[in-house]
Design an enzyme around this catalytic site. Structure first.
Site, PDB file in Angstrom:
ATOM      1  N   LEU A  39       0.804  -1.218   0.000  1.00 57.14           N
ATOM      2  CA  LEU A  39       0.000   0.000   0.000  1.00 57.14           C
ATOM      3  C   LEU A  39       0.844   1.279   0.000  1.00 57.14           C
ATOM      4  CD1 LEU A  39      -2.718  -1.115   2.574  1.00 57.14           C
ATOM      5  CD2 LEU A  39      -2.725  -1.359   0.083  1.00 57.14           C
ATOM      6  N   HIS A  40       0.289   2.302  -0.648  1.00 61.84           N
ATOM      7  CA  HIS A  40       0.906   3.633  -0.668  1.00 61.84           C
ATOM      8  C   HIS A  40      -0.172   4.661  -0.361  1.00 61.84           C
ATOM      9  CE1 HIS A  40      -1.043   3.736  -4.538  1.00 61.84           C
ATOM     10  NE2 HIS A  40      -0.316   2.708  -4.979  1.00 61.84           N
ATOM     11  N   HIS A  43      -3.597   4.359  -2.117  1.00 62.50           N
ATOM     12  CA  HIS A  43      -4.532   3.397  -1.504  1.00 62.50           C
ATOM     13  C   HIS A  43      -5.160   3.985  -0.234  1.00 62.50           C
ATOM     14  CE1 HIS A  43      -1.721   0.302  -3.439  1.00 62.50           C
ATOM     15  NE2 HIS A  43      -2.889  -0.024  -3.940  1.00 62.50           N
ATOM     16  N   LYS A 155      -7.019   6.147 -10.742  1.00 66.55           N
ATOM     17  CA  LYS A 155      -5.726   5.759 -11.321  1.00 66.55           C
ATOM     18  C   LYS A 155      -5.940   4.650 -12.364  1.00 66.55           C
ATOM     19  CE  LYS A 155      -1.465   4.175 -11.762  1.00 66.55           C
ATOM     20  NZ  LYS A 155      -1.399   2.794 -11.448  1.00 66.55           N
ATOM     21  N   MET A 190       1.049   7.354  -8.056  1.00 67.20           N
ATOM     22  CA  MET A 190       1.572   6.321  -7.156  1.00 67.20           C
ATOM     23  C   MET A 190       1.108   4.953  -7.631  1.00 67.20           C
ATOM     24  SD  MET A 190       0.960   8.081  -3.495  1.00 67.20           S
ATOM     25  CE  MET A 190       1.767   9.603  -3.084  1.00 67.20           C
ATOM     26  N   SER A 191       2.014   3.982  -7.554  1.00 72.59           N
ATOM     27  CA  SER A 191       1.694   2.616  -7.958  1.00 72.59           C
ATOM     28  C   SER A 191       2.645   1.664  -7.258  1.00 72.59           C
ATOM     29  CB  SER A 191       1.854   2.475  -9.477  1.00 72.59           C
ATOM     30  OG  SER A 191       1.902   1.116  -9.837  1.00 72.59           O
TER      31      SER A 191
HETATM   32  P1  AMP Z   1      -4.092  -2.169  -6.634  1.00 72.41           P
HETATM   33  O1  AMP Z   1      -3.562  -2.553  -5.299  1.00 72.41           O
HETATM   34  O2  AMP Z   1      -3.081  -1.574  -7.540  1.00 72.41           O
HETATM   35  O3  AMP Z   1      -4.915  -3.266  -7.271  1.00 72.41           O
HETATM   36  O4  AMP Z   1      -5.109  -0.985  -6.366  1.00 72.41           O
HETATM   37  C1  AMP Z   1      -6.148  -1.108  -5.445  1.00 72.41           C
HETATM   38  C2  AMP Z   1      -7.053   0.089  -5.541  1.00 72.41           C
HETATM   39  O5  AMP Z   1      -6.286   1.264  -5.276  1.00 72.41           O
HETATM   40  C3  AMP Z   1      -7.662   0.271  -6.928  1.00 72.41           C
HETATM   41  O6  AMP Z   1      -8.972   0.771  -6.807  1.00 72.41           O
HETATM   42  C4  AMP Z   1      -6.742   1.285  -7.551  1.00 72.41           C
HETATM   43  O7  AMP Z   1      -7.354   2.048  -8.583  1.00 72.41           O
HETATM   44  C5  AMP Z   1      -6.418   2.152  -6.363  1.00 72.41           C
HETATM   45  N1  AMP Z   1      -5.169   2.898  -6.572  1.00 72.41           N
HETATM   46  C6  AMP Z   1      -3.968   2.411  -6.958  1.00 72.41           C
HETATM   47  N2  AMP Z   1      -3.081   3.414  -7.097  1.00 72.41           N
HETATM   48  C7  AMP Z   1      -3.738   4.557  -6.806  1.00 72.41           C
HETATM   49  C8  AMP Z   1      -3.391   5.945  -6.781  1.00 72.41           C
HETATM   50  N3  AMP Z   1      -2.159   6.371  -7.094  1.00 72.41           N
HETATM   51  N4  AMP Z   1      -4.347   6.830  -6.429  1.00 72.41           N
HETATM   52  C9  AMP Z   1      -5.601   6.444  -6.119  1.00 72.41           C
HETATM   53  N5  AMP Z   1      -5.990   5.151  -6.134  1.00 72.41           N
HETATM   54  C10 AMP Z   1      -5.083   4.228  -6.469  1.00 72.41           C
END
Ligand code: AMP
Length: 284
Positions: A39-40, A43, A155, A190-191
């Site tokens: 997480l960042h 999230h 995102k 952020m990713s």
């Molecule tokens: P993930 O863990 O990458 O599958 O993302 C989980 C959730 O967090 C999804 O709804 C993503 O769209 C959201 N998310 C990921 N990165 C960001 C970001 N930089 N800003 C806002 N939401 C994000």
């Protein structure tokens, strides 16, 4: 054993359901944030939004094997559950649902949810099966948790639209909310996959956001594809990106191509920089 303020870590669907049922029985509302962990701040902004929208916030961390292609990074996708749990606890999340792959897909689980058309284009074109993997796991998670509201990040804009469409088509009784993209100071979205970037690539990465922001501005000023798109792709390649999968101006809802400025639109991009493919999008 780690100590948490309120957070409970739950591994089984049965226990997850039981805890949520107790809240529901008291007419208390539930906000749900599904994630793949590592997480960042992006999230965590979803957690904060869920806190605002419901009485209780719950999150899942599940690296879903069904949404990774055979040559993708499932095995090496970054994971750190203990850190995630502490961040969720501090953000006010009360349950972390962190099931094993066996818990989610006992006996293989053959049933799939697919969202054709909107799920086949853009990301879906370059990652066949990706949105079917996402739609299937999100359907399962929503049916397991039956939240009042679920929060997804802009995102992953196409993912948000695919999930909205799926929930509408299948009459899943949940409100889907989008949350703005969390960015680093230099604009990079952020990713979890940004950890794959080398220090050199990290310096190049913000050009992605800068470029699509410029495309949005130029589109508003009257510039049009295909010249505008070609200019932007060249800018990315000149900056050091290896390959642009797509850079498109699309309708903000059904993601169909747009040529004029009459309807809300979105600039969406996916481009390779070293190991990761980075995605981003901005409103026009
Ligand atoms: P993930 O863990 O990458 O599958 O993302 C989980 C959730 O967090 C999804 O709804 C993503 O769209 C959201 N998310 C990921 N990165 C960001 C970001 N930089 N800003 C806002 N939401 C994000």
């Amino acid at each position: 054993m780690a100590e948490y303020k309120r957070l409970r870590i739950v591994r089984t669907i049965a226990e997850f359901r039981q805890l949520l049922k107790e809240w529901r029985r008291k007419d208390e509302t539930i906000g749900f944030v599904p994630t793949m962990g590592y997480l960042h701040e992006g999230h965590l902004s979803l957690i904060h939004q869920a806190n605002e929208l419901a009485d209780h916030t719950v999150a899942s961390v599940f690296v879903n094997p069904r949404q990774f292609g055979p040559n993708e990074d499932y095995a090496v996708y970054p994971r750190n559950e203990e850190r995630d749990a502490h961040l969720l606890d501090d953000a006010g999340c009360e349950i972390l649902f962190a099931p094993t792959v066996d818990e989610m897909y006992p006996d293989g689980g053959v049933t799939k949810v697919s969202v054709p058309e909107i799920g086949d284009i853009l990301v879906g074109h370059y990652r066949p099966g990706f949105f079917t993997g996402v739609a299937t796991v999100v359907t399962k998670l929503l049916l397991q948790s039956l939240p009042d509201v679920a929060v997804f990040g802009e995102k992953d804009y196409q993912q948000l639209m695919v999930i909205k469409r799926m929930v509408k088509d299948l009459d899943i009784p949940v409100r889907i909310e989008g949350a703005p993209t969390g960015r680093e100071e230099d604009g990079l979205a952020m990713s979890s996959r940004n950890t794959y970037l080398t220090p050199e690539e990290r310096k190049v990465a913000p050009v992605l956001h800068q470029t699509i922001a410029q495309v949005a501005e130029k589109f508003r000023a009257g510039e049009r594809p295909p010249e505008l798109i070609q200019w932007a792709k060249n800018q990315l390649l000149d900056a050091g990106f290896d390959k642009v999968d797509y850079l498109e101006i699309r309708d903000a809802e059904d993601l169909a191509p747009v040529y004029d400025a009459n309807r809300p639109a979105r600039v969406l991009v996916a481009a390779w920089l070293g190991k990761p493919r980075l995605i981003d999008n901005v409103p026009v």
